[in-house]
Design an enzyme around this catalytic site. Structure first.
Site, PDB file in Angstrom:
ATOM      1  N   TYR A   1      -3.905  -5.752  15.061  1.00  0.00           N
ATOM      2  CA  TYR A   1      -3.733  -4.816  13.941  1.00  0.00           C
ATOM      3  C   TYR A   1      -3.252  -3.470  14.504  1.00  0.00           C
ATOM      4  O   TYR A   1      -4.040  -2.621  14.924  1.00  0.00           O
ATOM      5  CB  TYR A   1      -5.041  -4.662  13.154  1.00  0.00           C
ATOM      6  CG  TYR A   1      -5.281  -5.762  12.137  1.00  0.00           C
ATOM      7  CD1 TYR A   1      -4.749  -7.040  12.312  1.00  0.00           C
ATOM      8  CD2 TYR A   1      -6.038  -5.524  10.988  1.00  0.00           C
ATOM      9  CE1 TYR A   1      -4.972  -8.047  11.386  1.00  0.00           C
ATOM     10  CE2 TYR A   1      -6.264  -6.529  10.053  1.00  0.00           C
ATOM     11  CZ  TYR A   1      -5.730  -7.786  10.262  1.00  0.00           C
ATOM     12  OH  TYR A   1      -5.959  -8.781   9.337  1.00  0.00           O
TER      13      TYR A   1
ATOM     14  N   ASP B   1      -0.226  -6.179  -3.686  1.00  0.00           N
ATOM     15  CA  ASP B   1      -1.643  -5.915  -3.407  1.00  0.00           C
ATOM     16  C   ASP B   1      -2.226  -5.173  -4.600  1.00  0.00           C
ATOM     17  O   ASP B   1      -1.564  -5.003  -5.625  1.00  0.00           O
ATOM     18  CB  ASP B   1      -1.801  -5.135  -2.094  1.00  0.00           C
ATOM     19  CG  ASP B   1      -3.077  -5.529  -1.357  1.00  0.00           C
ATOM     20  OD1 ASP B   1      -4.164  -5.373  -1.948  1.00  0.00           O
ATOM     21  OD2 ASP B   1      -3.000  -6.004  -0.210  1.00  0.00           O
TER      22      ASP B   1
ATOM     23  N   HIS C   1      -6.902  -9.180  -4.331  1.00  0.00           N
ATOM     24  CA  HIS C   1      -5.843  -8.214  -4.006  1.00  0.00           C
ATOM     25  C   HIS C   1      -4.747  -8.230  -5.067  1.00  0.00           C
ATOM     26  O   HIS C   1      -3.559  -8.187  -4.755  1.00  0.00           O
ATOM     27  CB  HIS C   1      -5.253  -8.508  -2.612  1.00  0.00           C
ATOM     28  CG  HIS C   1      -6.151  -8.082  -1.483  1.00  0.00           C
ATOM     29  ND1 HIS C   1      -6.244  -6.782  -1.053  1.00  0.00           N
ATOM     30  CD2 HIS C   1      -7.001  -8.791  -0.708  1.00  0.00           C
ATOM     31  CE1 HIS C   1      -7.120  -6.715  -0.053  1.00  0.00           C
ATOM     32  NE2 HIS C   1      -7.595  -7.912   0.175  1.00  0.00           N
TER      33      HIS C   1
ATOM     34  N   TRP D   1      -0.628  -2.770   8.580  1.00  0.00           N
ATOM     35  CA  TRP D   1      -1.135  -2.406   7.246  1.00  0.00           C
ATOM     36  C   TRP D   1      -0.870  -0.915   7.048  1.00  0.00           C
ATOM     37  O   TRP D   1      -0.895  -0.134   8.002  1.00  0.00           O
ATOM     38  CB  TRP D   1      -2.628  -2.702   7.160  1.00  0.00           C
ATOM     39  CG  TRP D   1      -2.976  -4.136   7.405  1.00  0.00           C
ATOM     40  CD1 TRP D   1      -3.487  -4.675   8.549  1.00  0.00           C
ATOM     41  CD2 TRP D   1      -2.813  -5.238   6.490  1.00  0.00           C
ATOM     42  NE1 TRP D   1      -3.665  -6.029   8.396  1.00  0.00           N
ATOM     43  CE2 TRP D   1      -3.264  -6.403   7.146  1.00  0.00           C
ATOM     44  CE3 TRP D   1      -2.343  -5.344   5.176  1.00  0.00           C
ATOM     45  CZ2 TRP D   1      -3.254  -7.660   6.546  1.00  0.00           C
ATOM     46  CZ3 TRP D   1      -2.334  -6.595   4.580  1.00  0.00           C
ATOM     47  CH2 TRP D   1      -2.783  -7.744   5.250  1.00  0.00           C
ATOM     48  N   THR D   2      -0.637  -0.538   5.801  1.00  0.00           N
ATOM     49  CA  THR D   2      -0.127   0.826   5.616  1.00  0.00           C
ATOM     50  C   THR D   2      -1.008   1.726   4.746  1.00  0.00           C
ATOM     51  O   THR D   2      -0.530   2.739   4.233  1.00  0.00           O
ATOM     52  CB  THR D   2       1.305   0.799   5.028  1.00  0.00           C
ATOM     53  OG1 THR D   2       1.282   0.081   3.791  1.00  0.00           O
ATOM     54  CG2 THR D   2       2.285   0.160   5.983  1.00  0.00           C
ATOM     55  N   GLU D   3      -2.286   1.380   4.611  1.00  0.00           N
ATOM     56  CA  GLU D   3      -3.151   2.292   3.846  1.00  0.00           C
ATOM     57  C   GLU D   3      -3.004   3.726   4.350  1.00  0.00           C
ATOM     58  O   GLU D   3      -2.920   4.677   3.569  1.00  0.00           O
ATOM     59  CB  GLU D   3      -4.620   1.887   3.992  1.00  0.00           C
ATOM     60  CG  GLU D   3      -5.031   0.655   3.222  1.00  0.00           C
ATOM     61  CD  GLU D   3      -4.978  -0.593   4.083  1.00  0.00           C
ATOM     62  OE1 GLU D   3      -4.126  -0.670   5.003  1.00  0.00           O
ATOM     63  OE2 GLU D   3      -5.779  -1.511   3.829  1.00  0.00           O
TER      64      GLU D   3
ATOM     65  N   ASP E   1      -7.181 -13.735   1.215  1.00  0.00           N
ATOM     66  CA  ASP E   1      -8.215 -13.002   1.950  1.00  0.00           C
ATOM     67  C   ASP E   1      -9.050 -12.125   1.023  1.00  0.00           C
ATOM     68  O   ASP E   1      -8.619 -11.771  -0.074  1.00  0.00           O
ATOM     69  CB  ASP E   1      -7.575 -12.136   3.047  1.00  0.00           C
ATOM     70  CG  ASP E   1      -6.574 -11.155   2.465  1.00  0.00           C
ATOM     71  OD1 ASP E   1      -5.789 -11.547   1.582  1.00  0.00           O
ATOM     72  OD2 ASP E   1      -6.583  -9.974   2.881  1.00  0.00           O
ATOM     73  N   GLU E   2     -10.218 -11.770   1.504  1.00  0.00           N
ATOM     74  CA  GLU E   2     -11.072 -10.745   0.905  1.00  0.00           C
ATOM     75  C   GLU E   2     -11.164 -10.884  -0.617  1.00  0.00           C
ATOM     76  O   GLU E   2     -10.909  -9.939  -1.358  1.00  0.00           O
ATOM     77  CB  GLU E   2     -10.535  -9.354   1.267  1.00  0.00           C
ATOM     78  CG  GLU E   2     -10.558  -9.113   2.768  1.00  0.00           C
ATOM     79  CD  GLU E   2     -10.042  -7.738   3.155  1.00  0.00           C
ATOM     80  OE1 GLU E   2     -10.598  -7.152   4.075  1.00  0.00           O
ATOM     81  OE2 GLU E   2      -9.055  -7.267   2.535  1.00  0.00           O
TER      82      GLU E   2
ATOM     83  N   ARG F   1       0.842  -1.204   0.000  1.00  0.00           N
ATOM     84  CA  ARG F   1       0.000   0.000   0.000  1.00  0.00           C
ATOM     85  C   ARG F   1       0.873   1.248   0.000  1.00  0.00           C
ATOM     86  O   ARG F   1       0.641   2.190  -0.734  1.00  0.00           O
ATOM     87  CB  ARG F   1      -0.922  -0.015   1.207  1.00  0.00           C
ATOM     88  CG  ARG F   1      -2.267  -0.645   0.960  1.00  0.00           C
ATOM     89  CD  ARG F   1      -2.168  -2.072   0.403  1.00  0.00           C
ATOM     90  NE  ARG F   1      -3.470  -2.717   0.303  1.00  0.00           N
ATOM     91  CZ  ARG F   1      -4.023  -3.415   1.301  1.00  0.00           C
ATOM     92  NH1 ARG F   1      -3.367  -3.608   2.430  1.00  0.00           N
ATOM     93  NH2 ARG F   1      -5.218  -3.946   1.142  1.00  0.00           N
TER      94      ARG F   1
HETATM   95  C1  ACM Z   1      -6.821  -8.899   6.127  1.00  0.00           C
HETATM   96  O1  ACM Z   1      -6.878  -8.046   7.012  1.00  0.00           O
HETATM   97  N1  ACM Z   1      -7.487  -8.741   5.008  1.00  0.00           N
HETATM   98  C2  ACM Z   1      -6.017 -10.092   6.267  1.00  0.00           C
END
Ligand code: ACM
Length: 419
Positions: free
Chosen positions: A311, A110, A158, A357-359, A221-222, A81
């Protein structure tokens, strides 16, 4: 982090190796004359020395017997990200080692970026990316500190950065896509063609040349099934493969990739959302605390990553900003995480991992500000020594100062359950 007691600061350190100790276990026998450090091998010796460094002039007389609760004590950094310079990766490795953490997972790909150069597919890393030598440098530096670097390639969702570079991997090769510039879950997934599986097999072949770690993370994921549901060719392929429907395609894809990882002599890891993961793959259970046991009973070894405990990019308190109000992670909630280890399950809990996570963390300074001091709390959870929270707080500031970390942090006025 050091605890108080009668102390001496002996000048002499003697080191013994004792093969009856586990690889990460050590013992310190402290008298006024000397410290004897006994360990099974280099990792235990390193941890004994780390403990002595942390204690400084306050080494307590007597014996410390110490070993970690879990073999996997990880931190994931999302370099997709926002790209993070190699110098920061090296610094983060040092900070992990200072906290006896032993896995750095690099989230390399991603929707918003692909950071791993792949010789066979040079367009993948057309944005900001690492040089292979940089990655090798990180791996080597980490190994010297007892930290294993686990690479992650996210599949089959992703993947918009990969689709932007190679549209033929997608469900609609005629529709040009760009590397995504927003956050969230992109609807675009890989198509289900054998040629696409082959493409990523080649990517994995090159990946394992750079990362010697036993584990390779495959994402998973997702992944929205919508494109597979609506694209005629995907529907045809789903029928050809005998899948019950588009909702089964993600697991099918992941299983193929996991089999390839195993054929390379490595162990696949994936983000667990339900019990349809590839057999033999390690499950990272991120949705909640209960799914750790569910994955272990489904036969997977597990690394617990429940988002409301691990997280660290989440804010520590309710504040205006991009995060949903239920995505808050106070320091105390990290420290009081008691990782469940189900009895009688065929899968084992290998450990725990904190996520960055770095969004919303564009620079290393932003990452570090969010990571600390919660990473200190997480490290005690991972090692198995987390105890009394006020005692932790009393030790925290001196610990941060010793490591040159920001001590300006203040306990937020809002406390969970005490609002
Ligand atoms: C995740 O937070 N989508 C692994």
């Amino acid at each position: 982090m050091p605890r108080g007691g009668p102390t001496a600061a002996p000048q002499v350190l003697r080191v013994h190796h004792d093969a009856t100790f586990g690889p990460e276990a050590y013992r310190l026998d402290v008298s006024t004359a000397e410290v004897v450090l006994t360990a099974g091998g280099p990792a235990g010796e390193r941890y004994g020395r780390t403990t002595l460094d942390a204690l400084g002039a306050d080494v307590p007389l007597g014996t410390i017997v110490d070993a970690p609760r879990f073999p996997w004590r990880g931190v994931m950094l999302d370099v997709a990200r926002h790209f993070m310079p190699v110098e920061f990766l090296l610094r983060l490795v040092d900070l992990l080692a200072a906290h006896k953490l032993n896995v750095l997972q690099l989230h390399l790909t991603d929707d918003q970026g692909w950071r791993l150069p792949v010789e066979r597919y040079p367009r993948l890393a057309s944005g900001e990316h690492y040089a292979l030598d940089d990655l090798r440098r990180v791996v080597e530096h980490a190994a010297g500190q007892g930290v294993t670097v686990v690479p992650e390639i996210g599949l089959p969702g992703h993947v918009q950065a990969a689709l932007a570079a190679y549209p033929e991997l997608g469900n609609d090769p005629d529709r040009p896509l760009e590397v995504w510039r927003s956050w969230g879950i992109s609807p675009h997934t890989l198509n289900l063609e054998e040629s696409t599986l082959d493409f990523f097999r080649h990517v994995l072949d090159e990946l394992v040349e750079v990362f010697p770690a036993e584990h390779v993370h495959l994402g998973g994921d997702e992944c929205l099934p919508d494109e597979w549901a609506t694209t005629p060719r995907a529907r045809e392929r789903i029928a050809e493969l005998g899948l019950a429907g588009p909702h089964e395609a993600r697991a099918w894809f992941s299983a193929r990739m996991a089999a390839h990882v195993r054929s390379l002599g490595r162990t696949p890891v994936y983000w667990y959302e339900k019990a349809d993961g590839p057999p033999g793959a390690v499950a990272m259970t991120w949705l909640d605390e209960d799914s750790g046991a569910a994955a272990a009973f489904a036969g997977h070894d597990v690394v617990l990553t429940p988002h409301l405990r691990t997280y660290l990019d989440y804010p520590t308190r309710l504040e205006p900003g991009p995060f949903a109000p239920d995505r808050v992670l106070p320091l105390e909630n990290v420290y009081t995480f008691d990782p469940p280890t189900p009895h009688g399950a065929p899968g084992r809990v290998l450990g725990v991992q904190a996520q960055l996570w770095t969004e919303y963390l564009p620079t290393p300074a932003d990452v570090e500000r969010r990571a600390f001091p919660r990473l200190c709390a997480f490290a005690e959870v991972a090692w198995g020594t987390a105890g009394d929270y006020p005692d932790f707080l009393a030790r925290l500031r001196a610990h941060l100062a010793r490591l040159g970390l920001n001590t300006e942090w203040k306990e937020p006025p809002w406390q969970p359950g005490r609002a």
